[in-house]
Design an enzyme around this catalytic site. Structure first.
Site, short mmCIF file in Angstrom:
data_model
loop_
_atom_site.label_atom_id
_atom_site.label_comp_id
_atom_site.label_asym_id
_atom_site.label_seq_id
_atom_site.Cartn_x
_atom_site.Cartn_y
_atom_site.Cartn_z
N HIS A 184 57.56 52.15 75.43
CA HIS A 184 56.53 52.05 74.39
C HIS A 184 56.87 52.96 73.21
O HIS A 184 56.81 52.52 72.04
CB HIS A 184 55.18 52.42 75.01
CG HIS A 184 54.03 52.40 74.07
ND1 HIS A 184 52.97 51.52 74.19
CD2 HIS A 184 53.75 53.15 72.97
CE1 HIS A 184 52.11 51.74 73.20
NE2 HIS A 184 52.56 52.73 72.46
N GLU A 185 57.23 54.22 73.50
CA GLU A 185 57.49 55.17 72.41
C GLU A 185 58.78 54.83 71.67
O GLU A 185 58.84 54.94 70.44
CB GLU A 185 57.54 56.60 72.95
CG GLU A 185 56.24 57.08 73.59
CD GLU A 185 54.99 56.80 72.77
OE1 GLU A 185 55.04 56.87 71.53
OE2 GLU A 185 53.95 56.50 73.39
N CYS B 72 47.53 52.28 72.97
CA CYS B 72 48.30 53.01 71.97
C CYS B 72 47.32 53.81 71.11
O CYS B 72 46.28 53.27 70.73
CB CYS B 72 49.08 52.03 71.11
SG CYS B 72 50.04 52.80 69.80
N LEU B 73 47.67 55.05 70.82
CA LEU B 73 46.78 55.88 70.00
C LEU B 73 46.60 55.31 68.59
O LEU B 73 45.63 55.64 67.91
CB LEU B 73 47.30 57.32 69.92
CG LEU B 73 47.26 58.11 71.24
CD1 LEU B 73 47.91 59.47 71.06
CD2 LEU B 73 45.83 58.24 71.76
N GLY C 8 51.72 59.57 75.11
CA GLY C 8 52.91 59.54 74.27
C GLY C 8 52.54 59.46 72.81
O GLY C 8 51.44 58.98 72.47
N GLN D 204 53.91 57.49 64.07
CA GLN D 204 52.44 57.51 64.23
C GLN D 204 51.79 58.65 63.49
O GLN D 204 50.57 58.66 63.29
CB GLN D 204 52.07 57.59 65.72
CG GLN D 204 52.44 56.33 66.50
CD GLN D 204 51.99 56.44 67.94
OE1 GLN D 204 52.71 56.98 68.76
NE2 GLN D 204 50.80 55.95 68.24
N HIS E 81 58.24 52.16 69.19
CA HIS E 81 57.63 52.64 67.94
C HIS E 81 58.70 53.01 66.90
O HIS E 81 58.48 52.85 65.70
CB HIS E 81 56.79 53.90 68.21
CG HIS E 81 55.35 53.63 68.55
ND1 HIS E 81 54.48 53.00 67.69
CD2 HIS E 81 54.63 53.95 69.65
CE1 HIS E 81 53.28 52.93 68.26
NE2 HIS E 81 53.34 53.50 69.44
CO CO Z 1 51.85 53.70 70.79
#
Ligand code: CO
Length: 146
Positions: A130-131, A88-89, A46, A51, A134
């Site tokens: 999660h997304e 998480c990226l 995701g 991000q 964000h």
């Molecule tokens: Co993330």
């Protein structure tokens, strides 16, 4: 298409509340295409607009069943609980156990502004939560029980 730079922990952009996406034009489509490519290259499941430094309410997800694009997503129902490892990226090399709903239903718009509803269980439910977090400046580390 282009690979975008993924912002990492410490950048203020990850802590902002994103604004509603109001236009569904080629500019949005380009960003969504770039986000998909960026997510795949980084081997994530995701990626949310903040991000890559864009403070708008949209994200992309692929937990192995194909790309899902969500514009202005809202969680409308949650069922149950699951606790599992999450990363998480924007926090490379880290992960922790996070408790999330087992099943969530989300209302969103697609890239053309059309409304749809998606229900996800397990990993998809985790990715949706999660997304969407964000988009409100919330990171998974905020939800780790200490
Ligand atoms: Co993330």
């Amino acid at each position: 298409m282009a690979i975008r730079n993924i912002v990492t922990l410490g950048d203020d952009v990850l802590r902002k509340v994103c604004r509603t996406q109001l236009t569904f034009d080629s500019k949005l489509h380009t960003v969504l295409d770039d986000m998909r490519e960026t997510m795949y290259k980084a081997e994530g499941v995701g990626l949310a607009a903040p991000q890559i430094g864009i403070l708008r309410r949209f994200c992309v997800i692929d937990v192995g069943d194909g790309i899902i694009e969500l514009i202005n997503p809202v969680i409308t129902e949650t069922v149950g609980k699951q606790t599992g490892n999450e990363g998480c990226l924007s926090l490379p090399g880290r992960s922790a156990n996070v408790t999330r709903p087992m099943k969530v239903t989300v209302r969103a718009q697609n890239r053309f502004g059309e409304n749809f509803t998606i229900t996800g269980e397990g990993l998809l439910a985790r990715a949706l939560c999660h997304e969407i977090d964000h988009l409100d400046g919330i990171l998974y580390i905020d939800k780790v029980k200490g």
